[in-house]
Design a protein around this motif. Structure first.
Motif, mmCIF file in Angstrom:
data_model
loop_
_atom_site.group_PDB
_atom_site.id
_atom_site.type_symbol
_atom_site.label_atom_id
_atom_site.label_comp_id
_atom_site.label_asym_id
_atom_site.label_seq_id
_atom_site.Cartn_x
_atom_site.Cartn_y
_atom_site.Cartn_z
ATOM 1 N N ALA A 122 7.608 -2.384 -5.638
ATOM 2 C CA ALA A 122 7.398 -0.938 -5.792
ATOM 3 C C ALA A 122 6.664 -0.424 -4.566
ATOM 4 N N VAL A 123 7.132 0.718 -4.062
ATOM 5 C CA VAL A 123 6.451 1.381 -2.946
ATOM 6 C C VAL A 123 5.875 2.681 -3.490
ATOM 7 N N PHE A 124 4.560 2.838 -3.358
ATOM 8 C CA PHE A 124 3.859 3.989 -3.934
ATOM 9 C C PHE A 124 3.539 5.017 -2.851
ATOM 10 N N TRP A 175 7.618 2.441 7.278
ATOM 11 C CA TRP A 175 7.994 1.059 7.567
ATOM 12 C C TRP A 175 7.086 0.166 6.728
ATOM 13 N N ILE A 176 7.695 -0.618 5.840
ATOM 14 C CA ILE A 176 6.933 -1.443 4.903
ATOM 15 C C ILE A 176 6.986 -2.894 5.357
ATOM 16 N N GLU A 177 5.841 -3.539 5.406
ATOM 17 C CA GLU A 177 5.832 -4.987 5.623
ATOM 18 C C GLU A 177 5.323 -5.618 4.339
ATOM 19 N N THR A 217 9.018 4.454 -5.603
ATOM 20 C CA THR A 217 10.387 3.989 -5.793
ATOM 21 C C THR A 217 10.326 2.466 -5.844
ATOM 22 N N SER A 218 11.420 1.850 -6.269
ATOM 23 C CA SER A 218 11.368 0.391 -6.403
ATOM 24 C C SER A 218 12.593 -0.257 -5.768
ATOM 25 N N ARG A 243 2.104 2.211 0.244
ATOM 26 C CA ARG A 243 1.682 0.836 -0.058
ATOM 27 C C ARG A 243 2.717 0.207 -0.971
ATOM 28 N N SER A 244 2.886 -1.108 -0.815
ATOM 29 C CA SER A 244 3.870 -1.789 -1.656
ATOM 30 C C SER A 244 3.241 -2.978 -2.363
#
Ligand SMILES: [Zn+2]
Length: 892
Positions: free
Chosen positions: A392-394, A404-406, A474-475, A763-764
């Motif tokens: 999940a990305v909040f 950009w998510i790591e 979103t997930s 944040r994920s």
């Protein structure tokens, strides 16, 4: 009318500064012990003012809990005045929300003892923000007594006036032109006492407006003047009916001033006038590491834990971590006093602050993780495989946000996962990049089984999360697969970054040319480093006479592309630089010795982003200097815009130039921009100092300032306790900022919302779909025959499931910028606080996914003031320019 002298006995309590908190506390304990004895034994010593802060009570009761009753009795009787603040924070270096929580805490503590002082007392803050009038009004306080930031010698005359804030709130303001110690200690000798009184009177008469004379009897860390009642008695006898001499309160003084001041002057906006040492201008950039930690901690509490805890509670998942939040806020605020966050204290003080930040981040991250996981585990997993995982990305911004998510993902080694694919909430495959891959043993902790470890394959991946819903999440489903994933390898070719809004090219010297496709403007030579000697101290930057700035404009930089995927491009720039090691002995020039000063900048551009991310890394090996980064503009600008506390400040280019300042630096909170209607905005994390330079054609943002003394003002003799090498900020630093060109289609609220979103980012978190597969533990070792693992039922099992993506709180309105989503202070309703960043009225609509059954406007203690109409789960309100609004909502 005869003169009326109002003697206010007080102390100013800097909790930590040139001594540490523990060292100063010995003196606080002496002060309060002595004060209790004095007040109990001398009924004619009427009243003592405890600096407007309640934290001193906590500090004292930790040592002398047995004196609680005695001290609280004196407070209830009105002989010791406490509050309204929890502590005397710096207003520019802490968030507007932190200033509100500070008052909420101080007033709550005061009310617990049943006595609150209704005076906005700000004796020593190094300047005062534009929203102080409205904030104080929001707590039912209609006045302020303050000591800095108002230059009554040059541009103003009156020491008593009406201060109008960023909105139209007005409060009675009393400036202390001779500071809070104009009657520091009155001599016992009757003749000298009389002379002292006459001297004070003459000083005040120079700018007298009423017959009320404010005599501040005390100063930093002084104890109550034990012989004062006798001295005042003697003066009354000598002067007879000519004058009135009261030993009294600020409230009484203000009441009398207000009664006499029939047509007061009005002063508008922030109070930050004065010379360098009046507003201690260099504290905006002293010890930047404190500022960076503070903004991280502020976001963690304000932008992450509180909203996610509200979302979880709205969804019937988890519980609101109120006890932890109270604890975390108090821990954070302990780093907010003006001498603390300003960085102008002894090294030891700031080392203790860093420990506090570290402990606070540990507790805060775990509090957040628990809220995030209860939401993540609540997402509907129907149709997912036993070996799948869910990310999940909040997003706590009101805007849909990309980033950009790591993310680190583990697969059980025994499952031998060879590859995996990622699908977004719409079922579309998402390209990703593997950043690292390793084998490790994952620790498994449990409240009912002994800890154990599981061998795992660990991947760290990067992917572009796009359009994550505002105030929601979103997930992404991660599916182990035999097929290779659809991702592209990075292409290591050209140093160009481009999306639908921006085109960025890197010049041979490492600076950037940035083309704004919306306005057609090109901004050339962005990101030039500028270095100056700093002959000042932790309070004030000081130019070195005859010294010239060094810049990176003549350097050759290395450039390399690092990531190229559909959604994200990144380029790395490197500079090899040399800077003078320090000032030369004697301090008249920079030393001949040079130190290597390598700098690296990572640029990142997301698809759909209006801004270019810049992350700067450097090893600060030079001393006695100030490093800034420059953003030139082709033509001189009329002024700047700067993010403020519940405000966007529109400052004239000339603002502050009438004062003696080595640098005409200005504060910003999260962003600053050159230009009013068009120009370059720079979003940043914890870089609070900027200056308009080069004849108003460049915005310089301070990255780091290296100085090693507090009291370094010209004096050939060193101070015995003033060697503070940590003020030189040596070592490796990372600075984060973003470039955002703007034009006619943008306004201050758009930039403020984007700057907020940039600041907290996304944040994920990840969980395996079948968590029981990962349940593990060492069996109960005392009885290997039983060997079972124990299990407990999931408390959220069977509850309604959340969709794959959702928004919980929707706030719309041209000017509306969100500040807080939290549980109401002392109640169960949700409190949503925002402000109108524009100079025109705006309407704002608040909608909750959980529905709204009732809603109210509230004051800043979060007490309802007016019930609002709701329609289709929405409340619509009109918000005045720069108005701060708190809305309470009952869901359902
Ligand atoms: Zn102070």
């Amino acid at each position: 009318m005869k003169p009326s002298f109002h003697v206010i006995s007080h102390t100013h309590w800097d909790r930590e500064w040139y001594l540490t908190f523990e060292q100063f506390r010995f003196r606080l304990v002496d002060l309060i012990n002595g004060l209790i004895e004095l007040l109990e034994s001398d009924p004619e010593f009427e009243v003592f003012h405890l600096d407007g802060q309640t934290i001193v009570l906590e500090d004292y009761f930790e040592i002398h809990p047995e004196n609680k009753e005695r001290l609280e009795k004196l407070i209830r009787e009105g002989r010791i005045l406490i509050g309204p603040w929890y502590l005397q924070n710096d207003e520019y270096l802490t968030s507007g929300e932190a200033t509100i929580r500070n008052l909420q805490t101080g007033i709550t503590m005061s009310r617990q003892i049943d006595k609150e002082m209704k005076v906005g007392y700000l004796p020593d803050q190094f300047g005062n923000i534009s929203q102080i009038p409205q904030i104080l009004r929001g707590f039912g306080i209609g006045n302020v007594v303050f000591g800095r930031g108002y230059d009554n010698f040059k541009s103003h005359q009156e020491q008593e006036f009406l201060w109008e804030g960023a909105d139209d709130s007005r409060i009675t303001a009393i400036f202390m032109p001779n500071w809070y110690n104009n009657a520091q200690r009155i001599p016992e000798d009757p003749a000298k006492a009389l002379k002292t009184l006459k001297l004070i009177q003459a000083k005040i008469d120079e700018r007298k407006q009423t017959n009320n004379y404010l005599l501040m009897n005390g100063v930093d860390h002084l104890e109550a003047q034990e012989n004062l009642s006798g001295i005042l008695k003697g003066l009354r006898e000598t002067l007879g009916d000519e004058v009135e001499i009261l030993h009294t309160t600020l409230e009484e003084h203000i009441r009398r001033v207000e009664a006499e001041l029939l047509s007061p002057a009005v002063q508008k906006g922030e109070m930050r006038a004065g010379d360098d040492y009046h507003i201690l201008a260099g504290t905006l950039s002293a010890r930047v590491y404190l500022k960076q930690e503070n903004v991280k901690a502020q976001d963690l509490l304000e932008k992450w834990i509180e909203p996610l805890a509200v979302w979880a509670r709205m969804s019937g998942l988890g519980s609101y971590p109120e006890a932890y939040l109270t604890y975390l806020w108090k821990s954070l605020m302990k780093n907010h006093p003006h001498d603390s966050i300003c960085g102008c204290s002894q090294d030891e003080v700031h080392e203790h602050m860093m420990d506090r930040f570290e402990a606070l981040m540990e507790a805060g991250e775990e509090t957040l993780r628990r809220q995030a996981l209860s939401l993540l585990r609540g997402i509907n997993q129907e149709g997912m495989g036993d070996d799948d995982q869910l990310i999940a990305v909040f997003n706590p911004s009101t805007l849909p946000l990309s980033g950009w998510i790591e993310q680190c993902i583990d697969f059980l080694e025994k499952d031998s996962v060879q590859s995996f694919r990622i699908f977004n909430a719409k079922g579309e495959e998402v390209p990703y990049q593997i950043i690292s891959q390793t084998k490790t043993r994952k620790q498994r902790l449990s409240p009912i089984n002994l800890p154990t470890e599981l061998p795992v394959d660990r991947y760290t991946i990067g992917f572009a999360a796009e359009q994550v819903p505002g105030q929601g999440y979103t997930s992404y489903q991660v599916i182990p697969s035999q097929l290779p994933a659809a991702f592209e390898a990075p292409q290591n070719e050209e140093s160009k970054l481009e999306n639908e809004f921006l085109r960025v090219t890197v010049n041979p010297n490492g600076s950037l040319n940035l083309f704004d496709k919306i306005t057609g403007e090109t901004y050339e030579q962005q990101l030039i480093f500028v270095d100056d000697a700093d002959a000042g101290d932790l309070y004030v930057f000081k130019y070195l006479h005859g010294d010239k700035s060094l810049t990176s404009a003549e350097l050759r930089a290395q450039v390399q592309a690092t990531v190229t995927t559909e959604g994200y491009q990144a380029v790395e720039i490197g500079w090899q630089w040399e800077l003078p090691a320090s000032l030369a002995t004697g301090g008249a020039s920079r030393s001949e010795d040079k130190v290597g000063y390598p700098i690296k900048a990572m640029l990142g551009l997301l698809r759909h982003a209006r801004h270019l991310d810049v992350r700067i890394e450097l090893d600060n090996a030079a001393k006695d200097h100030r490093l800034r980064v420059r953003f030139p503009i082709a033509n001189a600008v009329p002024g700047t815009l700067a993010g403020g506390q519940f405000d966007v400040l529109r400052r004239e280019a000339s603002s502050g130039k009438e004062y003696v300042r080595n640098a005409n630096s200005q504060p910003n909170w999260k962003w600053a921009a050159a230009g009013w209607e068009q120009g370059m905005a720079v979003y940043n994390k914890g870089l609070h100092e900027y200056e308009l330079t080069e004849a108003d054609t460049a915005l310089d943002l301070t990255l780091i300032r290296s100085v090693g003394t507090i009291f370094g003002r010209p004096n050939p003799l060193p101070h015995e306790n003033d060697d503070n090498p940590l003020g030189q900020c040596q070592g490796i630093y990372t600075f984060e900022l973003a470039l955002r060109p703007f034009g006619a289609s943008d306004n201050a609220a758009i930039l403020a919302r984007e700057a907020e979103a940039y600041h907290h980012g996304l944040r994920s978190y990840v969980v395996p779909v079948r968590e029981d597969k990962w349940a593990s533990g060492r069996p109960w070792v005392q009885d290997s025959e039983i060997g079972d693992l124990f299990s407990r039922p999931d408390p959220d099992a069977g509850k309604p499931r959340l969709p794959r993506e959702a928004s919980f709180v929707m706030l719309q309105g041209d000017g509306a910028v969100l500040s807080a989503v939290k549980k109401r202070l002392g109640g169960s309703e949700i409190a949503v606080r925002f402000y109108n960043a524009l100079d025109v009225p705006t309407s704002a609509c608040l909608t909750l996914a959980a529905g709204i059954s009732r809603a109210w406007k509230a004051d800043l203690m979060e007490q309802p003031t007016e019930e609002l109409q709701t329609e289709n789960n929405t409340v619509t309100v009109q918000v005045k320019p720069k108005e701060i609004m708190t809305i309470l909502v009952q869901t359902g």
